[in-house]
Write an enzyme that holds these catalytic residues in place. Structure first.
Site, PDB file in Angstrom:
ATOM      1  CB  CYS A 117      70.924  33.673  47.542  1.00 22.23           C
ATOM      2  SG  CYS A 117      69.865  33.611  48.879  1.00 22.23           S
ATOM      3  NE  ARG A 122      67.120  30.636  50.739  1.00 22.34           N
ATOM      4  CZ  ARG A 122      66.479  31.479  49.712  1.00 22.34           C
ATOM      5  NH1 ARG A 122      67.079  32.579  49.435  1.00 22.34           N
ATOM      6  NH2 ARG A 122      65.335  31.059  49.430  1.00 22.34           N
ATOM      7  CG  LEU A 126      65.722  20.271  56.196  1.00 20.99           C
ATOM      8  CD1 LEU A 126      64.915  21.381  56.835  1.00 20.99           C
ATOM      9  CD2 LEU A 126      66.306  19.129  57.281  1.00 20.99           C
TER      10      LEU A 126
END
Ligand code: EPZ
Length: 430
Positions: A117, A122, A126
């Site tokens: 974004c 982003r 993980l």
């Protein structure tokens, strides 16, 4: 596209009420996928992102009723699909929060890889690594993350995050709630929204300890059930309105908030000269002399330190503070877009990598500006409130994602702010 037209220079005075926390309501809505029974959530903010999240749950087969505007009754009894589709995920990356619950309850989940974004790439690597540590297989097929629990159920394990991730912690907490055995999350995010989600999950029958600290213990259970829960107040909306009072040299009473959730923000603003008094556990009284602000440096860090979601608003305020403040953004790689717009309004800001130097106090003058993301938009509204003349903010759909009725709330305390829609918005372009 709607616009905001703001005529600045009016000190805000009066009472403002804080809405429920967007970033708590989003995972709490997703948590309803963990049970076939009904989950009732109160104080859900009436903002775009929550409408999108509700649509996602309905797309998956859940029923979502809103007996009142801010109360959602979710029943995920008949889930037929296990995929969060691209058109929803691309508009709101918090759709990835469906991954953990679907994987945990049904042993399968697909979510379109959220694009980046404005503020950064982003990634969700993980999240995916953590699911693999819980026994899931994860693959990427044509831009869609496909996760499966080979034996149909996740297996509790030690999950260590190499970086603090808020929605990563939330996804794993939800998934581990139904895994077999114990999960320990190390280097967990400690935001108040994590605690709020754990409160809801424990009401549903989960067995979670340590939420709000860096180590969270989860004993998996066979099934989760019905619950009723009230979402905590929005600490970032609270911080935004504290800055609104300070930047206009006004005086506000901020109600329905929880000052404990933004202690680092309150401490920093007090140090900069903002007078903030806790009238009672849910009410703040804020005032600031027009020339009472002093430049103070800040670095954004995971909770309980200064939140990245307040960085843009703080930068707007520092343009009105005497001296040079250094603002260092350590969470996202591209979260200074508001700086160029503030400069168009007369601010003196130098950007060097993830550091901004703000030279204050500078007079701001109203100008046509462009919102780029949720908190950058808030920063432009704040600057517009302080500027001489008119500020026209375009693409305010960004702000509608996370601030409930911001125009009405600001009008009520004396701001000269209007939403221009349709032809009025077009006419304002000329
Ligand atoms: C949450 O986003 C919030 N959103 C964000 O608020 C907030 O800015 C952010 O946490 C940080 O506090 C919601 O809660 C819905 P992260 P999230 O995972 O969870 C990197 C707003 O304005 N990372 O904590 O997506 C990531 O790139 C929004 O309301 C990985 O590398 O943030 C970032 O640099 C904006 N891999 C850092 O970690 C991963 O798998 C922190 O991100 C996940 C994250």
């Amino acid at each position: 596209m709607d616009k905001f037209l703001i005529k600045g220079g009016k000190p805000l005075k009066g009472k403002i009420e804080i809405s429920g926390a967007k970033n708590s309501a989003l995972p709490c809505l997703a948590a309803a996928l963990l049970t076939p029974e009904t989950v009732i959530l109160h104080n859900v903010p009436y903002v775009k992102d929550l409408i999108t999240q509700r649509r996602l749950l309905e797309d998956l087969g859940a029923t979502a009723l809103t007996p009142e505007l801010r109360t959602h009754k979710i029943t995920a009894a008949h889930i037929e699909r296990f995929e969060a589709p691209y058109e929803l995920v691309k508009t709101m990356r918090a759709s990835v929060l469906a991954l953990g619950p679907l994987l945990a309850r049904f042993g399968q989940a697909k979510v379109s890889l959220p694009g980046g974004c404005a503020i950064g790439t982003r990634p969700i690597d993980l999240h995916l690594k953590a699911f693999e540590q819980l026994g899931a297989t994860v693959s990427l097929e044509a831009g869609v993350v496909v996760a499966r629990a080979p034996q149909g159920r996740l297996v509790g394990s030690d999950v260590g995050f190499e970086k603090v991730t808020v929605t990563g912690t939330e996804n794993v907490m939800m998934a581990a709630s139904l895994a077999s055995g114990r999960t320990t999350i190390h280097n967990a995010a400690q935001e108040p929204e994590i605690e709020d989600l754990a409160d809801l999950l424990n009401k549903m029958g989960a067995r979670i300890k340590g939420a709000g600290t860096a180590t969270i213990e989860i004993e998996g259970v066979e099934a989760l059930g019905a619950a009723e829960h009230t979402i905590i107040p929005d600490r970032i909306e609270t911080g935004t309105f504290i800055v609104a009072a300070a930047i206009t040299g006004g005086e506000l009473e901020i109600k329905n908030c929880n000052p404990k959730h933004l202690s680092a923000v309150i401490e920093k603003l007090r140090a900069a000269g903002v007078e903030i008094e806790e009238l009672n556990p849910t009410t703040l009284h804020v005032k600031c002399r027009p020339d009472g602000l002093t430049a103070k440096d800040v670095t954004t860090e995971p909770h309980p330190l200064f939140p990245t979601d307040m960085q843009a608003q703080y930068m707007a305020l520092m343009t009105q503070a005497e001296g040079v403040s250094t603002i260092t953004e350590t969470i996202f790689e591209n979260r200074f877009m508001h700086a160029s717009e503030l400069i168009r309004m007369g601010a003196k800001i130098e950007i060097a990598g993830n550091t901004a130097h703000v030279h204050g106090k500078t007079r701001l003058s109203g100008a046509p500006v462009l919102a780029s993301d949720l908190r950058a938009s808030a920063s432009l509204v704040l600057a517009g409130l302080a500027a001489d003349g008119e500020t026209l903010i375009d693409r305010v759909y960004h702000i509608d994602r996370g601030y409930e009725n911001i125009v009405k709330k600001l009008e009520k305390v004396g701001a000269d702010i209007r939403r221009l829609t349709g032809n009025m918005a077009l006419a304002a372009e000329e």
